[in-house]
Design an enzyme around this catalytic site. Sequence first.
Site, mmCIF file in Angstrom:
data_model
loop_
_atom_site.group_PDB
_atom_site.id
_atom_site.type_symbol
_atom_site.label_atom_id
_atom_site.label_comp_id
_atom_site.label_asym_id
_atom_site.label_seq_id
_atom_site.Cartn_x
_atom_site.Cartn_y
_atom_site.Cartn_z
ATOM 1 N N ASN A 38 0.829 -1.203 0.000
ATOM 2 C CA ASN A 38 0.000 0.000 0.000
ATOM 3 C C ASN A 38 0.865 1.255 0.000
ATOM 4 O O ASN A 38 1.942 1.275 0.599
ATOM 5 C CB ASN A 38 -0.910 0.031 1.227
ATOM 6 C CG ASN A 38 -1.970 -1.061 1.182
ATOM 7 O OD1 ASN A 38 -2.284 -1.576 0.104
ATOM 8 N ND2 ASN A 38 -2.516 -1.417 2.333
ATOM 9 N N GLY B 173 -6.077 0.312 -1.257
ATOM 10 C CA GLY B 173 -5.281 -0.862 -0.907
ATOM 11 C C GLY B 173 -5.533 -2.117 -1.709
ATOM 12 O O GLY B 173 -4.802 -3.102 -1.575
ATOM 13 N N TYR C 290 -5.418 5.328 -14.648
ATOM 14 C CA TYR C 290 -5.429 6.033 -15.927
ATOM 15 C C TYR C 290 -4.435 7.199 -16.002
ATOM 16 O O TYR C 290 -4.497 7.967 -16.962
ATOM 17 C CB TYR C 290 -6.842 6.536 -16.230
ATOM 18 C CG TYR C 290 -7.837 5.430 -16.487
ATOM 19 C CD1 TYR C 290 -7.637 4.519 -17.525
ATOM 20 C CD2 TYR C 290 -8.974 5.275 -15.698
ATOM 21 C CE1 TYR C 290 -8.542 3.501 -17.763
ATOM 22 C CE2 TYR C 290 -9.887 4.263 -15.933
ATOM 23 C CZ TYR C 290 -9.668 3.376 -16.968
ATOM 24 O OH TYR C 290 -10.571 2.363 -17.206
ATOM 25 N N ASN D 6 -5.968 17.829 -26.104
ATOM 26 C CA ASN D 6 -5.923 17.141 -24.804
ATOM 27 C C ASN D 6 -7.321 16.888 -24.251
ATOM 28 O O ASN D 6 -8.225 17.722 -24.409
ATOM 29 C CB ASN D 6 -5.162 17.976 -23.782
ATOM 30 C CG ASN D 6 -3.684 18.088 -24.082
ATOM 31 O OD1 ASN D 6 -3.208 17.590 -25.095
ATOM 32 N ND2 ASN D 6 -2.965 18.755 -23.206
ATOM 33 N N ARG E 16 -8.806 -4.187 -23.072
ATOM 34 C CA ARG E 16 -9.804 -3.130 -23.184
ATOM 35 C C ARG E 16 -9.033 -1.834 -23.403
ATOM 36 O O ARG E 16 -8.201 -1.446 -22.578
ATOM 37 C CB ARG E 16 -10.666 -3.062 -21.927
ATOM 38 C CG ARG E 16 -11.766 -1.982 -21.965
ATOM 39 C CD ARG E 16 -11.299 -0.672 -21.379
ATOM 40 N NE ARG E 16 -12.386 0.285 -21.175
ATOM 41 C CZ ARG E 16 -12.227 1.537 -20.752
ATOM 42 N NH1 ARG E 16 -11.012 2.002 -20.480
ATOM 43 N NH2 ARG E 16 -13.256 2.331 -20.596
ATOM 44 N N ASP F 222 -8.738 2.119 -23.696
ATOM 45 C CA ASP F 222 -9.406 3.318 -23.221
ATOM 46 C C ASP F 222 -9.421 4.401 -24.298
ATOM 47 O O ASP F 222 -8.469 4.555 -25.065
ATOM 48 C CB ASP F 222 -8.658 3.838 -21.982
ATOM 49 C CG ASP F 222 -9.359 4.994 -21.320
ATOM 50 O OD1 ASP F 222 -10.500 4.807 -20.879
ATOM 51 O OD2 ASP F 222 -8.767 6.099 -21.251
ATOM 52 N N HIS G 52 -10.557 9.072 -29.075
ATOM 53 C CA HIS G 52 -9.650 10.210 -28.967
ATOM 54 C C HIS G 52 -8.254 9.916 -29.495
ATOM 55 O O HIS G 52 -7.301 10.636 -29.180
ATOM 56 C CB HIS G 52 -9.612 10.684 -27.517
ATOM 57 C CG HIS G 52 -10.973 11.053 -27.001
ATOM 58 N ND1 HIS G 52 -11.634 12.175 -27.415
ATOM 59 C CD2 HIS G 52 -11.820 10.404 -26.161
ATOM 60 C CE1 HIS G 52 -12.820 12.234 -26.831
ATOM 61 N NE2 HIS G 52 -12.955 11.166 -26.062
ATOM 62 N N GLU H 253 -13.217 1.630 -25.889
ATOM 63 C CA GLU H 253 -14.237 2.487 -25.281
ATOM 64 C C GLU H 253 -14.447 3.725 -26.152
ATOM 65 O O GLU H 253 -13.569 4.565 -26.256
ATOM 66 C CB GLU H 253 -13.808 2.908 -23.870
ATOM 67 C CG GLU H 253 -14.816 3.803 -23.196
ATOM 68 C CD GLU H 253 -14.195 5.091 -22.664
ATOM 69 O OE1 GLU H 253 -14.880 5.804 -21.910
ATOM 70 O OE2 GLU H 253 -13.043 5.400 -23.009
ATOM 71 N N HIS I 199 -17.576 2.423 -14.566
ATOM 72 C CA HIS I 199 -16.920 3.371 -13.671
ATOM 73 C C HIS I 199 -17.082 4.822 -14.094
ATOM 74 O O HIS I 199 -16.637 5.726 -13.380
ATOM 75 C CB HIS I 199 -15.426 3.036 -13.575
ATOM 76 C CG HIS I 199 -14.722 3.102 -14.894
ATOM 77 N ND1 HIS I 199 -14.882 2.150 -15.867
ATOM 78 C CD2 HIS I 199 -13.851 4.009 -15.399
ATOM 79 C CE1 HIS I 199 -14.146 2.457 -16.922
ATOM 80 N NE2 HIS I 199 -13.509 3.581 -16.660
ATOM 81 N N ASP I 200 -17.683 5.087 -15.252
ATOM 82 C CA ASP I 200 -17.859 6.453 -15.723
ATOM 83 C C ASP I 200 -19.305 6.918 -15.689
ATOM 84 O O ASP I 200 -19.607 7.997 -16.198
ATOM 85 C CB ASP I 200 -17.323 6.584 -17.161
ATOM 86 C CG ASP I 200 -15.814 6.618 -17.220
ATOM 87 O OD1 ASP I 200 -15.212 7.255 -16.337
ATOM 88 O OD2 ASP I 200 -15.238 6.002 -18.126
ATOM 89 N N ASP J 256 -18.330 9.738 -10.516
ATOM 90 C CA ASP J 256 -16.947 9.568 -10.060
ATOM 91 C C ASP J 256 -16.707 10.490 -8.865
ATOM 92 O O ASP J 256 -16.966 11.696 -8.951
ATOM 93 C CB ASP J 256 -16.039 9.938 -11.240
ATOM 94 C CG ASP J 256 -14.568 10.038 -10.902
ATOM 95 O OD1 ASP J 256 -14.173 9.685 -9.777
ATOM 96 O OD2 ASP J 256 -13.815 10.492 -11.779
ATOM 97 N N ARG K 233 -17.261 4.165 -7.577
ATOM 98 C CA ARG K 233 -16.054 3.339 -7.482
ATOM 99 C C ARG K 233 -15.741 3.004 -6.023
ATOM 100 O O ARG K 233 -14.592 2.982 -5.593
ATOM 101 C CB ARG K 233 -14.868 4.080 -8.096
ATOM 102 C CG ARG K 233 -15.121 4.550 -9.517
ATOM 103 C CD ARG K 233 -14.075 5.529 -9.987
ATOM 104 N NE ARG K 233 -14.289 5.936 -11.373
ATOM 105 C CZ ARG K 233 -13.470 6.706 -12.070
ATOM 106 N NH1 ARG K 233 -12.361 7.163 -11.498
ATOM 107 N NH2 ARG K 233 -13.731 7.038 -13.314
#
Length: 718
Positions: free
Chosen positions: A67, A85, A134, A227, A261, A263, A267, A291, A361-362, A405, A409
Amino acid sequence: MLNVTKRIILSTTLTLGLLAGSALPFLPAASVLADPDTAVTNKQNFSTDVIYQVFTDRFLDGDPSNNPSGAAYDASCTNLKLYCGGDWQGLINKINDNYFTDLGITALWISQPVENIHAVVNYSGVNNTSYHGYWARDFKKTNPYFGSMTDFQNLIQTAHAKGIKIVIDFAPNHTSPAMETDTSFAENGKLYDNGTLLGGYTNDTNGYFHHNGGSDFSSLENGIYKNLYDLADLNHNNATIDKYFKDAINLWLDMGVDGIRVDAVKHMPEGWQKSWMSGIYSHQPVFTFGEWFLGSSAADADNTKFANTSGMSLLDFRFNAEVRNVFRDNTSNMHALDSMISSTAADYTQVNDQVTFIDNHDMDRFKTSAVNNRQLEQALAFTLTSRGVPAIYYGTEQYLTGNGDPNNRAKMPSFSKTTTAFNVISKLAPLRKSNPAIAYGSTQQRWINNDVYVYERKFGKSVAVVAINRNQSSSASISGLATSLPSGTYTDVLGGALNGNSITSNNGSVPTFTLAAGGTAVWQYTAPESTPTIGHVGPMMGKPGNVITIDGRGFGATKGTVYFGTTAVTGSAIQSWEDTQIKVTVPAVAAGNYAVKVTAGGVTSNSYNGFNILTGEQVTVRFVVNNASTSLGQNVYLTGNVAELGNWSTGANAVGPTFNQVIHAYPTWYYDVSVPAGTPLEFKFFKKSGSTVTWENGSNHTFTTPASGTATVNVNWQ
């Protein structure tokens, strides 16, 4: 989608030291531990799998010694912007105690395993960390807070011994937060190559990053070459970056991962991604899905084109949106759900390879806005029995909630195996392996009104019929139901867990029965096939010499013939031949799209359409044309003498429309294209408005592509 936090006010950045022993050496392929792979044999086909998406940090802490220390870690996991953790040892522990096996899960999609920044980044007085995976800094090392390379190898081996595949998240779009004018912010987006600094975002003399400001998402081009918020956007047209990411993914493939997968594919240039995918399929072909975020169930032409031509599948956001509308929000009905199934089947060439899901998660967790548990349970039942590859977000089986978010999560609250959601998943997930109708079958609506949907999945002789009544206050009388079920009585696979019932079929005709309020039932029939029937081909892109896998039923034990179009493949070019699977070498034929068929015992199978044979090994070339002025409604396209450039087509196979805003500005147009390496090209640009085409004058432009890396060719409109 990637994790981004839009910066409002910059405060402080704290940098933590690495954990002792976390500066991990690059592990060459030769030293990788032997992969037992005893139960995981098909990395190209996930149609028979159910994926479980886990945020590694939020699942289980199996090794407290790794951790982070100081401000980056919250042992109570109340501050969800910090590390909590969870690690690979925690996943290993739950694999070993059969949590996933009992749930019916056969693939784990884990957080990006690479080393992330160690800085604690303060946005508007709130500390943020890279717990999500990420904010990468070195794609050739592990995140030490998840574990070492040895721990990762142990995870792969433990999973494979239980018949579970490992899918890694991978985000080659960007590194980490950076500020052009302040090198001290976070870690300045720095990129490392196995511990050696390549460069940072500021003073980027090698051109590793884009420096075009932040995207406003006004166009596809704007999202690719600018960006995402404050994340340092990588320049894939740079030869060093191109090689870096091809080498990095090969490292993880050599570790034994079974899927990827990707991400934020929306983009990055499709041309670079297709070249990257070609390298993956030549090195170690694995199922790969990207994605591409969509906010509704409406079709998006760019999304569809990417799914059909890039070499990878996509997360099915159209499926996701309609399922949430129908089962959770009650803003749509079963007719719209059926329409979505039909329209996506028409749009996506390989609809069974698109990855279906109800939340991730989004977005807000499904249960957060659901009135009761039954809505989630029915959404799960629909997802698990529908076309596509189902993915379950961790904690869904425990009814985990959370808006946005980072609340979506949260830490895994329980590992109970007695919830109804757990029961639904555990009963339906195994059908994907036991009944090919669920894995590969067509979908046909059999009975429908606003609240009730009865649909049939069929593959050869195998059948599954699913009935769902979302109305929780009124039962439904189902009359005149016609199915493909042979005569007999069929019990509900769910065992009545969602108030389903048995039915009787008389040569496919089902007498009137009552489907309970909020009821869901699944009835199935399986039978062996005596004639060859293809269910899946993977991957669906490759160059001559690549090996692909054909799955289905009824191929028999004796080698027959595989056809790519009219080209027959026999003998030693067929690597293996079993009743349910064939491995075959892609033949040396002209590049283009082919239908794949199998002949066994004198009988020819169904055609599996859309296999894309490439000219050869691929590289990325940026094509630029200057002084191409257009009138209102015109766009500029590219075509040329190889299949990757459209074979001189001015229709759907041509490249474009090209871009003219970010890297170059009108009247200069540009596009990044995956083309064969070391190949003399001839090409021209043309203008098009509707069906009206205006060609360049003069001779064809010529260019010989490099043997590897990237290139740019710049010409003037003739």
